[in-house]
Design a protein around this motif. Structure first.
Motif, PDB file in Angstrom:
ATOM      1  N   TYR A 148      11.285 -45.483  49.186  1.00 39.78           N
ATOM      2  CA  TYR A 148      11.245 -44.224  49.060  1.00 39.78           C
ATOM      3  C   TYR A 148      12.567 -43.704  47.966  1.00 39.78           C
ATOM      4  O   TYR A 148      13.569 -44.175  48.245  1.00 39.78           O
ATOM      5  CB  TYR A 148      11.463 -43.452  50.232  1.00 39.78           C
ATOM      6  CG  TYR A 148      10.407 -43.881  51.198  1.00 39.78           C
ATOM      7  CD1 TYR A 148       9.208 -43.191  51.199  1.00 39.78           C
ATOM      8  CD2 TYR A 148      10.422 -44.628  52.345  1.00 39.78           C
ATOM      9  CE1 TYR A 148       8.200 -43.333  52.010  1.00 39.78           C
ATOM     10  CE2 TYR A 148       9.268 -44.969  53.119  1.00 39.78           C
ATOM     11  CZ  TYR A 148       8.168 -44.248  53.226  1.00 39.78           C
ATOM     12  OH  TYR A 148       7.343 -44.477  53.915  1.00 39.78           O
ATOM     13  N   ILE A 149      12.276 -43.065  47.201  1.00 44.10           N
ATOM     14  CA  ILE A 149      13.150 -42.388  46.092  1.00 44.10           C
ATOM     15  C   ILE A 149      13.396 -40.875  46.202  1.00 44.10           C
ATOM     16  O   ILE A 149      12.101 -40.096  46.387  1.00 44.10           O
ATOM     17  CB  ILE A 149      12.873 -42.790  44.684  1.00 44.10           C
ATOM     18  CG1 ILE A 149      12.745 -44.299  44.488  1.00 44.10           C
ATOM     19  CG2 ILE A 149      13.652 -42.223  43.785  1.00 44.10           C
ATOM     20  CD1 ILE A 149      12.045 -44.683  43.086  1.00 44.10           C
ATOM     21  N   PRO A 150      14.497 -40.415  46.434  1.00 38.64           N
ATOM     22  CA  PRO A 150      14.470 -38.965  46.673  1.00 38.64           C
ATOM     23  C   PRO A 150      14.243 -38.116  45.519  1.00 38.64           C
ATOM     24  O   PRO A 150      14.466 -38.477  44.408  1.00 38.64           O
ATOM     25  CB  PRO A 150      16.013 -38.741  47.082  1.00 38.64           C
ATOM     26  CG  PRO A 150      16.724 -39.790  46.524  1.00 38.64           C
ATOM     27  CD  PRO A 150      15.630 -40.919  46.300  1.00 38.64           C
ATOM     28  N   GLY A 151      13.351 -36.755  45.925  1.00 38.75           N
ATOM     29  CA  GLY A 151      13.199 -35.761  45.043  1.00 38.75           C
ATOM     30  C   GLY A 151      13.725 -34.647  44.973  1.00 38.75           C
ATOM     31  O   GLY A 151      14.443 -34.352  45.940  1.00 38.75           O
ATOM     32  N   LEU A 157      18.178 -29.454  44.998  1.00 34.17           N
ATOM     33  CA  LEU A 157      18.891 -29.804  43.712  1.00 34.17           C
ATOM     34  C   LEU A 157      19.762 -28.510  43.511  1.00 34.17           C
ATOM     35  O   LEU A 157      19.004 -27.433  43.581  1.00 34.17           O
ATOM     36  CB  LEU A 157      18.071 -29.978  42.641  1.00 34.17           C
ATOM     37  CG  LEU A 157      18.580 -30.637  41.556  1.00 34.17           C
ATOM     38  CD1 LEU A 157      17.806 -31.368  40.838  1.00 34.17           C
ATOM     39  CD2 LEU A 157      18.728 -29.483  40.419  1.00 34.17           C
ATOM     40  N   GLY A 158      21.156 -28.598  43.379  1.00 37.87           N
ATOM     41  CA  GLY A 158      21.901 -27.344  43.207  1.00 37.87           C
ATOM     42  C   GLY A 158      22.255 -26.511  44.238  1.00 37.87           C
ATOM     43  O   GLY A 158      22.266 -25.302  44.134  1.00 37.87           O
ATOM     44  N   VAL A 159      22.193 -27.389  45.572  1.00 37.57           N
ATOM     45  CA  VAL A 159      22.478 -26.361  46.785  1.00 37.57           C
ATOM     46  C   VAL A 159      24.020 -26.919  46.988  1.00 37.57           C
ATOM     47  O   VAL A 159      24.722 -27.343  46.588  1.00 37.57           O
ATOM     48  CB  VAL A 159      21.654 -26.993  47.878  1.00 37.57           C
ATOM     49  CG1 VAL A 159      20.232 -26.782  47.636  1.00 37.57           C
ATOM     50  CG2 VAL A 159      21.741 -28.551  48.193  1.00 37.57           C
ATOM     51  N   SER A 160      24.480 -26.073  48.174  1.00 35.49           N
ATOM     52  CA  SER A 160      25.961 -26.163  48.574  1.00 35.49           C
ATOM     53  C   SER A 160      26.082 -27.510  49.263  1.00 35.49           C
ATOM     54  O   SER A 160      25.141 -28.075  49.609  1.00 35.49           O
ATOM     55  CB  SER A 160      26.035 -25.283  49.475  1.00 35.49           C
ATOM     56  OG  SER A 160      25.352 -25.068  50.724  1.00 35.49           O
ATOM     57  N   SER A 161      27.453 -27.834  49.063  1.00 35.80           N
ATOM     58  CA  SER A 161      27.465 -29.166  49.384  1.00 35.80           C
ATOM     59  C   SER A 161      27.447 -29.393  51.068  1.00 35.80           C
ATOM     60  O   SER A 161      27.092 -30.451  51.415  1.00 35.80           O
ATOM     61  CB  SER A 161      29.181 -29.577  49.267  1.00 35.80           C
ATOM     62  OG  SER A 161      29.886 -28.741  49.773  1.00 35.80           O
ATOM     63  N   ALA A 162      27.623 -28.350  51.927  1.00 39.37           N
ATOM     64  CA  ALA A 162      27.588 -28.490  53.256  1.00 39.37           C
ATOM     65  C   ALA A 162      26.132 -28.603  53.564  1.00 39.37           C
ATOM     66  O   ALA A 162      25.672 -29.549  54.324  1.00 39.37           O
ATOM     67  CB  ALA A 162      28.191 -27.283  54.133  1.00 39.37           C
ATOM     68  N   GLY A 196      20.989 -35.956  42.858  1.00 41.55           N
ATOM     69  CA  GLY A 196      22.274 -36.164  43.053  1.00 41.55           C
ATOM     70  C   GLY A 196      22.985 -36.423  41.827  1.00 41.55           C
ATOM     71  O   GLY A 196      24.006 -35.982  41.538  1.00 41.55           O
ATOM     72  N   LEU A 197      22.399 -37.245  40.744  1.00 42.77           N
ATOM     73  CA  LEU A 197      22.793 -37.524  39.342  1.00 42.77           C
ATOM     74  C   LEU A 197      23.181 -35.945  39.030  1.00 42.77           C
ATOM     75  O   LEU A 197      23.939 -35.937  38.052  1.00 42.77           O
ATOM     76  CB  LEU A 197      22.143 -38.431  38.782  1.00 42.77           C
ATOM     77  CG  LEU A 197      22.652 -38.984  37.330  1.00 42.77           C
ATOM     78  CD1 LEU A 197      24.248 -39.591  37.655  1.00 42.77           C
ATOM     79  CD2 LEU A 197      21.747 -39.754  36.881  1.00 42.77           C
ATOM     80  N   VAL A 198      22.054 -35.116  39.035  1.00 45.07           N
ATOM     81  CA  VAL A 198      21.961 -33.963  38.198  1.00 45.07           C
ATOM     82  C   VAL A 198      23.151 -32.977  38.910  1.00 45.07           C
ATOM     83  O   VAL A 198      24.061 -32.259  38.088  1.00 45.07           O
ATOM     84  CB  VAL A 198      20.666 -33.156  38.334  1.00 45.07           C
ATOM     85  CG1 VAL A 198      20.701 -31.629  37.811  1.00 45.07           C
ATOM     86  CG2 VAL A 198      19.573 -33.973  37.548  1.00 45.07           C
ATOM     87  N   PRO A 269      16.463 -22.756  39.330  1.00 46.04           N
ATOM     88  CA  PRO A 269      16.919 -22.932  40.978  1.00 46.04           C
ATOM     89  C   PRO A 269      16.110 -24.283  41.453  1.00 46.04           C
ATOM     90  O   PRO A 269      14.936 -23.896  41.768  1.00 46.04           O
ATOM     91  CB  PRO A 269      16.690 -21.689  41.486  1.00 46.04           C
ATOM     92  CG  PRO A 269      16.532 -20.626  40.290  1.00 46.04           C
ATOM     93  CD  PRO A 269      16.069 -21.325  38.943  1.00 46.04           C
ATOM     94  N   GLY A 270      16.696 -25.347  41.663  1.00 50.20           N
ATOM     95  CA  GLY A 270      16.010 -26.461  42.512  1.00 50.20           C
ATOM     96  C   GLY A 270      15.196 -27.319  41.694  1.00 50.20           C
ATOM     97  O   GLY A 270      14.664 -28.259  42.129  1.00 50.20           O
TER      98      GLY A 270
END
Length: 532
Positions: A148-151, A157-162, A196-198, A269-270
């Motif tokens: 499984y590869i995350p999408g 994508l672009g969300v807060s760290s917490a 995560g790379l983005v 966004p996202g």
């Protein structure tokens, strides 16, 4: 003698006439073919690309078969929010998955966006039910290895760290590491966390640090790729990423793409359509892959990237979406064969297309339904003409003809009765008047005393039904003299039917469809229940 009782509505519905039975059988065959057979038929020419390997190598080693699918986007299992479109999409995916796994892969790779709303689940209990529903939709043999590869729909994508940390932990618990490497058939399958790379690239750009001087985040995709580059393993690398790599917007995707000619750069966004240019160069230079597979775009794209090391170029294939999408007509998936040769491992790939998501309705069901309606209308009009005729009907048998010759001229409803002489709505019409001598019909047998020897021997023509009352709109007649006798030709132009005729046709069509479609409709609902 009592007249035979006509069959009831229920009897006619269950055991109808022969045309209805024929249409029922045809509808059942069409439904079975469209709902089940078309999936298997679309994969008749879909085979593992082992034919590109030489026979001598295939005798020594057997290739490993990898099934790659992308953007399955399983919706959350909330019954209250599921529409008919969601149900039909789920049923389509179950049938497509059954046909795809019939190819018997050794390894299955999900290239991201496995869940359509995985990052928006609030509680861990809801996410667990979501994952269970995914495994119900896409069941797999436990002996088949799954990657499984995350999408961006899975982890955001672009969300807060917490929030991202909580979503990542939840994803890792049920689907495995975000960045991983698998050794298969002397090949190294490297799966990176593209969202995560983005996100890491956004953080670096916000701090104003060049990519070459950027200290990687702990357990991030940049650190993972650098560690693989330092190890320097000899196996050929197959790079797996959910987000496609950077390319010029003018780069053509090839003839297999349905909409547009290239992947346009964009972000929001996202989501983000491609990786950044320096990130792409970093991946190509650090890993030097022999093949790249990506997803997210929903449509097919095949381009070549030049390797920074000057070792040639590598092809990147962006997979079609496996689930139905408005961006494409036919979903699909990719086949990858890995030959584990000791000295020079080889790989080969090919694509497969699934049936169109709307082909059954547009090209099968609706045309056949129109054909059946036309048949019902024609049959209704023909039966109406025969039942409306005021002429007496006779059998061709000699026994019934002898009785009909003597009784037909005095029986009520025949030409010698008052009703026939005066017609239905018009004046009296004598069928044996001189002007009607040329219109004698073989269906009317005059008494022998009224027949001339010539008329008895010559072939008799059908009597036109002239006494039908006043003519309606669209009916025309042409009167002329031919061989000393007046002739009259009448015809009706196609016009709109009156209220009674239109209502009768509508009722006939509706009645015929109900008698026919309840059996194939029950079959279709049974198949829907079975796959849903």
């Amino acid at each position: 003698m009592r007249a035979p009782r006509s069959r009831g509505r229920l009897a006619r519905l269950i055991a109808p006439d022969r045309p209805t039975v024929v249409f029922r059988v045809l509808w059942a065959l069409l439904i079975l073919w469209t709902e089940i057979g078309s999936f298997w038929w679309s994969l008749v020419g879909c085979r593992w690309p082992d034919r590109v390997f030489t026979k001598s190598k295939l005798k020594l080693e057997k290739p490993t078969h990898v099934l790659l699918v992308s953007d399955v986007k399983v919706p959350p299992p909330i019954s209250g929010s599921r529409t008919l479109r969601n149900v039909m999409s789920d049923v389509y995916q179950r049938k497509a998955w059954s046909a795809a796994t019939g190819l018997r892969p050794h390894v299955v790779v999900f290239l991201g966006d496995t869940l359509s709303a995985g990052s928006s689940m609030e509680s861990d209990n809801e996410f667990r039910k979501y994952v269970d529903y995914f495994h119900t939709t896409y069941p797999l043999d436990p002996r088949i290895e799954t990657i499984y590869i995350p999408g961006n729909s899975d982890v955001g994508l672009g969300v807060s760290s917490a929030f991202a940390s909580r979503v990542h932990k939840r994803y890792v618990k049920y689907f495995g590491p975000l960045n991983q490497r698998h050794l298969l058939a002397n090949h190294s399958l490297v799966a990176i966390d593209a969202p995560g790379l983005v996100d890491e690239d956004y953080v670096r750009a916000a701090r104003g640090i060049p990519f070459d001087q950027w200290p990687p985040l702990p357990d991030g995709p940049v650190e993972f790729v650098k560690r693989l580059a330092e190890e320097g393993r000899p196996e050929p690398v197959v790079l797996l990423s959910h987000i496609p790599l950077h390319r010029p917007e003018s780069r053509k995707c090839g003839p297999l793409r349905e909409r547009g000619t290239s992947i346009q750069r964009g972000a929001g966004p996202g989501w983000q359509t491609t990786l950044e240019k320096h990130t792409t160069r970093f991946l190509l230079q650090s890993l030097s892959p022999v093949a790249i597979f990506s997803g997210d775009n929903r449509d097919y794209c095949d381009i070549a990237h030049a390797l920074p090391s000057g070792k040639g170029e590598v092809h990147e294939i962006t997979l079609k979406s496996f689930s139905p999408s408005r961006h494409i007509t036919r979903p699909g998936f990719q086949l990858l064969s890995l030959l584990p040769h000791e000295n020079t491992p080889e790989h080969a790939t090919d694509y497969c297309l699934l049936p169109s998501t709307h082909s059954g309705v547009k090209s099968v069901y609706i045309p056949f339904l129109i054909l059946q309606c036309i048949f019902i209308v024609i049959a209704h009009l023909r039966s109406g003409r025969s039942s409306d005729s005021p002429l007496p009907s006779y059998s061709d048998s000699p026994r019934e003809k002898s009785h009909s010759r003597a009784d037909s001229w005095s029986a009520p409803g025949n030409y010698n009765s008052e009703q026939t002489r005066r017609g239905r709505n018009g004046p009296w019409l004598d069928p044996f008047a001189p002007s009607m001598q040329s219109a004698l019909s073989p269906d009317i047998d005059a008494p022998p005393s009224m027949q001339s020897p010539v008329a008895a021997r010559r072939p008799r023509l059908r009597v036109p039904i002239a006494d039908r009352g006043p003519q309606t709109g669209g009916q025309f007649a042409w009167t002329f003299t031919f061989r000393g006798q007046r002739r009259r030709v009448g015809f009706r132009l196609p016009t709109a039917m009156d209220g009674r005729a239109s209502s009768g046709v509508s009722r006939a069509v509706l009645r015929g469809l109900v008698r026919t479609l309840w059996v194939p409709g029950t079959l279709w609902m049974a198949l829907l229940w079975w796959y849903a």
